[in-house]
Design a protein around this motif. Sequence first.
Motif: not given
Length: 278
Positions: A185-189, A230-241
Amino acid sequence: MADDVRPIIIKRKKVIAGGHHGGAWKVAYADFVTAMMAFFLLMWLLNATTEDQRKGLADYFNPSIPVHRTSGGGDGPFGGPSQKSEETLAQNGSGATKERPSAQSLAKGETGSDSADVPEEAFIEIQAALKALGGESALADEILKHVRTRVTDEGLVIEIFDIEGSPLFEAETDAETAVMRTLMILIGDVVNLVENRISVAGHITSVPLSGPEFKGWDISTRRALLSRGLLGRAGVAQTRFARVAGMADRDLQQEDPFDVRNNRIEITVLRSGSEAEG
């Protein structure tokens, strides 16, 4: 009789006024009043502005001039543009500007789009954001002991690793712990501070995993995939991976191959145009 009258002599005390003392005290007093005014203005600004506004004010008084092997500054205020000519604007790419890109810049696609290489300042901002999370609470300080960052040619690597007695995953599984969920969650931010693509890699120690179903490649890959989710659930767009990989024990960070810190997830904020971003 008249000759016996004595003359009356009046003595007047001559008073000499003190010399001019100067006005140096006025200068000192004016400096004091100015300093107090600035202090109270600062207190008012801290109370009346938001965090973003304060950051903008700080950037105004402490401007950052881009330093890059293919970029240069302008001759205007704070190294920016002037009103004289377009040739003196801050340069983008190899001696070119957005309005007048060079042939080399066009060949590389450096036309001033948002896909330009993420500057070192952005990496520093992400690192600073992670450090700023510490100190908020004793729990945050403990959790951030799992995190280490470094800048490489590929991009900014955020390394999350096990600590003795505080693992990221349950032993020999891809079941995340509460520490891992909080870290994601922290890293996603913080990775959402930029828009560059992201690489995720899972690593494990050289400790043999029991049972035929727990192969090093499999477990490290499943952990990397879970981290992406988990990063996706934290708000990171899946297209960025750009890449998700399991590295098993092929890239140990600690000299001791059995050190638990080799159990880790590496999240890399890729430089735009890198081979990994492909």
